[in-house]
Design an enzyme around this catalytic site. Structure first.
Site, mmCIF file in Angstrom:
data_model
loop_
_atom_site.group_PDB
_atom_site.id
_atom_site.type_symbol
_atom_site.label_atom_id
_atom_site.label_comp_id
_atom_site.label_asym_id
_atom_site.label_seq_id
_atom_site.Cartn_x
_atom_site.Cartn_y
_atom_site.Cartn_z
ATOM 1 N N ASP A 285 0.848 -1.177 0.000
ATOM 2 C CA ASP A 285 0.000 0.000 0.000
ATOM 3 C C ASP A 285 0.896 1.243 0.000
ATOM 4 O OD1 ASP A 285 -2.804 1.144 2.073
ATOM 5 O OD2 ASP A 285 -1.891 1.904 0.229
HETATM 6 C C1 GLC Z 1 -3.762 4.692 -0.180
HETATM 7 C C2 GLC Z 1 -4.728 3.697 0.436
HETATM 8 C C3 GLC Z 1 -5.037 2.528 -0.465
HETATM 9 C C4 GLC Z 1 -5.001 2.969 -1.915
HETATM 10 C C5 GLC Z 1 -3.579 3.356 -2.251
HETATM 11 C C6 GLC Z 1 -3.454 3.883 -3.689
HETATM 12 O O1 GLC Z 1 -2.848 5.118 0.786
HETATM 13 O O2 GLC Z 1 -4.403 3.184 1.720
HETATM 14 O O3 GLC Z 1 -6.313 2.010 -0.071
HETATM 15 O O4 GLC Z 1 -5.420 1.910 -2.765
HETATM 16 O O5 GLC Z 1 -3.043 4.307 -1.340
HETATM 17 O O6 GLC Z 1 -4.165 5.074 -3.809
#
Ligand code: GLC
Length: 743
Positions: A285
């Site tokens: 993430d």
């Molecule tokens: C964010 C979120 C995740 C998302 C990713 C890309 O921090 O935690 O849910 O898919 O980054 O945007």
């Protein structure tokens, strides 16, 4: 010859290896052949480039990023969207890089791409998994036409703490309901089978794992829970998503008991791949690889990258550590190149499974994007699902709802009544506030001829000025009924948006009291991303509907319900507390050694509040009434591998058609470890005409009877189980059955 075969052959030749080209028997064989051929000729930098996922800039890839693509240093983008920008990035990858490997193009298509549907928590209130599959499918169609081939959804985190802003993005507090929605959304995004066509996108079950147990409900905070609770409550929706064929899993930011999920080999490899057999892609993430340093488990970017890759994270989102720091680590023997190869293999397989080697653009172009976006069909689906997502929490004293035609003068009051932005909710992708039908607009469109609607904002959603109260009170005094639209802004839930309170923000509660004190009948329409603790409203307001954030068709759906064109059928997927002081409070709690007893002070309770919630999990009213009768069980006792069947008659005893969500709960009365007082085992949505009865059969599979014993083995233990069938987790017909060990 397909592009895939041509590429394999070319790669074979260009790799100097005269490959004996044998026509692969099936697409899967062709994929493996291609992957093997590519791996044989890729440099280490190209391999680690495939594991590098970077974010575009304002929906497009920058010149510098496209140069990295050309150099084979990028495996995918997130946030490059639109047929134009995605086509350009993909073209450079497949025409100008050495090995012409196409890109994954990811985006957070959480509850719609441009047609924004209800937030997942709202959609879960419908308990309509077919609807969830349909909205995911519709979102994939729009996103696919815009060149997106990967979504970072469904978010399947179980959440028991409404202070946590990301409760809005999931399906609530229950593992069975959460699992059912995880499966529905994976199948909606990916479509049938394991080859994803141009109207499908690769799904990502996130955030693995236990992200929703953040201490204090504060986003990104420490998670510390037992393995048993992890396995019985937080992992099931991920397991269900994997079993449904989810192509990727996103590792979470948080630690679990001292081990950050993004560096957790036990979680990402032993459980996910070893126990569950997941062979898709694990993506970190955002910068969670880099954040291993902040967690204090890595002393450098290179150490963080090595930890994550060897734990089982295949793609490094946004840290660029795999691409920049790991070549040196691999060359120094810090990571076997075979480990890199396995991650690259999974990424290449995902690309082949999307058909990207044959059709890198997947038919995305500007004309197609325009043709399939925000269509009337998409809007009508949004309106239908939004209507099903509304939960009627209160409607007593003769039933103020549905609004009668006698209500000729209607006051519409509140900071969210005419908001175009907030109904989209958090994570609304390319949703445009101009597309939103506001509550006020929906009511104006629907109100019977001759009705006068007067609007007054009353106050802002968050500031403390009461200057608008006088006008709101004046408008209310001149009405037959006042509809108050109150709640949270879309920015008060979602990521990094935890709240320490669960009340109405700003002076909204005071506005509500002022309007109620005019003596006019009040309908409270809640628009929010989390359960709100509103005991005063529950006591003093005659009718309350929970609408969460319903997306582009908000106003139409709310008007449909308030005027009775749609009979509300939603049921709470989360417990609504009386106070934030009760949190965490959830229905499938343990009994403890001193369960609450009103007659015994020395039992589990508060001095200042009842221990029960304001509204329980599974609760929701209708404009009609349903009666449950004649609960019967199938053959019992049963063996540990058997399924228990329960039959019940449900009758619509009211005067209008309605949809009831019949719920079946079980409780293992005596076991080797403590068990929840109830846990959802099955549910069924059924629509009945006035006076109509239906025999409903529900089933409890062994996995809903089982537990992780003290040896952490999943078993169904012999003994007696209580069984409850009814309209919520707090009521219903009861029975019992025995599980016996079959010799
Ligand atoms: C964010 C979120 C995740 C998302 C990713 C890309 O921090 O935690 O849910 O898919 O980054 O945007």
């Amino acid at each position: 010859m397909s592009r895939l075969a041509l590429l394999s052959g070319l790669v074979g030749l260009s790799g100097g290896l005269a490959l004996a080209w044998t026509r692969p028997a099936t697409p899967r064989d062709a994929r493996e052949h291609l992957v093997d051929s590519l791996l044989r000729v890729m440099t280490l930098e190209e391999k680690l480039g495939q594991l590098n996922l970077i974010a575009g800039d304002r929906d497009t890839a920058t010149v510098a990023q496209l140069a990295l693509v050309r150099a084979g240093r990028v495996g995918g983008f997130l946030g490059v969207v639109g047929a134009g920008p995605t086509h350009e990035a993909q073209r450079i990858a497949v025409e100008e890089s050495r090995l012409k490997i196409p890109l994954l193009l990811g985006y957070d298509v959480i509850h719609g791409y441009r047609t924004i549907f209800p937030i997942p928590l709202a959609e879960a209130s419908s308990w309509d998994t077919a609807a969830a599959r349909a909205t995911a499918q519709a979102a994939a169609l729009e996103a696919g036409a815009a060149g997106v081939n990967w979504t970072y959804a469904p978010m399947v985190d179980i959440a028991r703490d409404p202070r946590w802003g990301r409760i809005a993005e999931g399906s609530g507090e229950d593992p069975e309901l959460g699992s059912a929605f995880a499966v529905a959304r994976v199948r909606g995004f990916q479509g049938p089978g394991d080859t994803l066509g141009p109207t499908s996108v690769l799904a990502t079950a996130k955030h693995f794992a236990a992200y929703g147990t953040a201490e204090g409900g504060r986003d990104y905070n420490t998670a510390d829970l037992s393995e048993r609770t992890l396995r019985e409550v937080y992992l099931p929706p991920f397991h269900a998503a994997v079993a449904a064929g989810a192509g990727s899993i996103m590792s979470a930011f948080n630690e679990i008991g001292g081990v950050p999920s993004t560096a957790n080999h036990w979680l990402l490899s032993s459980v996910l791949r070893g126990e569950w057999g997941f062979n898709g892609v694990v993506v970190s993430d955002w910068t969670s690889v880099k954040e291993l340093q902040a967690h204090g488990v890595a002393g450098s970017p290179a150490a963080a990258g090595a930890l994550a890759l060897q734990a089982g994270v295949d793609m490094d989102m946004q840290s660029s550590i795999y691409a920049d720091d790991l070549p040196t680590v691999v060359r120094a023997g810090g990571i076997p190149e075979a480990t890199v190869d396995e991650a690259v293999r999974r990424v290449l397989r995902a690309k082949a499974g999307l058909g990207l080697f044959d059709h890198p653009y997947r038919g995305a172009d500007v004309a197609r994007e325009r043709a399939v976006t925000l269509t009337p069909d998409a809007r009508s689906l949004a309106r239908k699902v939004a209507g099903e997502s509304i939960v009627l929490l209160k409607n007593n004293e003769g039933g103020l709802l549905p609004l009668s035609s006698r209500a000729r003068r209607v006051a519409v009051i509140g900071p969210l009544a005419d908001s175009h932005e907030d109904p989209l909710g958090p994570w609304h992708a390319l949703g445009d506030s101009a597309d939103v039908v506001t509550v006020l607009a929906g009511l104006k469109e629907r109100a019977p001829k001759g009705t006068t609607l007067r609007y007054a904002r009353g106050c802002a959603a968050t500031d403390t000025s009461t200057a608008g109260f006088a006008e709101a009170i004046r408008v209310a005094r001149g009405s037959d009924v006042a509809i108050l639209v109150l709640g949270e802004t879309d920015g008060m839930s979602g990521e990094a948006s935890s709240r320490s309170a669960l009340d109405l923000p700003g002076v909204q509660e005071r506005l509500l009291e002022a309007i109620v004190h005019t003596g006019k009948p009040v309908v409270l329409v809640l628009m929010n991303g989390r359960p709100l603790a509103l005991p005063w409203a529950a006591e003093h307001v005659r009718a309350i509907v929970e609408t969460w954030f319903l997306g582009v068709e908000t106003g139409h759906a709310i008007a449909d319900v308030l005027y009775g064109d749609v009979n509300p059928s939603g049921k709470l997927p989360v417990t609504v507390p009386r106070s934030v002081g009760q949190v965490p409070i959830y229905y499938n709690h343990k009994n403890t050694g001193r369960p609450f007893s009103p007659s015994d002070h020395f039992t589990s309770q508060y001095l200042d509040l009842p221990p029960t919630p304001l509204y329980p999990f599974g609760y929701g009213l209708s404009y009609t009434r349903f009666r449950y009768s004649d609960l019967r069980l199938g053959a019992t006792p049963i063996g540990p591998e058997d399924t228990v069947r329960a039959r019940v008659t449900v009758t619509n005893v009211g005067s209008r058609a309605g949809t009831e969500i019949v719920q079946l709960y079980v409780h293992d009365e005596v076991a080797s470890v403590t068990r929840p007082v109830r846990q959802l085992a099955d549910f069924r949505r059924l629509t009945l005409g006035p006076g109509e009865s239906q025999l409903v059969e529900l089933a409890i599979p062994p996995r809903r009877l089982g537990l992780y014993n003290q040896d952490m083995k999943f078993v169904v233990e012999p003994g007696w189980f209580s069984l409850y069938v009814g309209p919520s987790s707090a009521e219903g017909l009861e029975s019992r059955f025995e599980v016996v060990r079959k010799n």
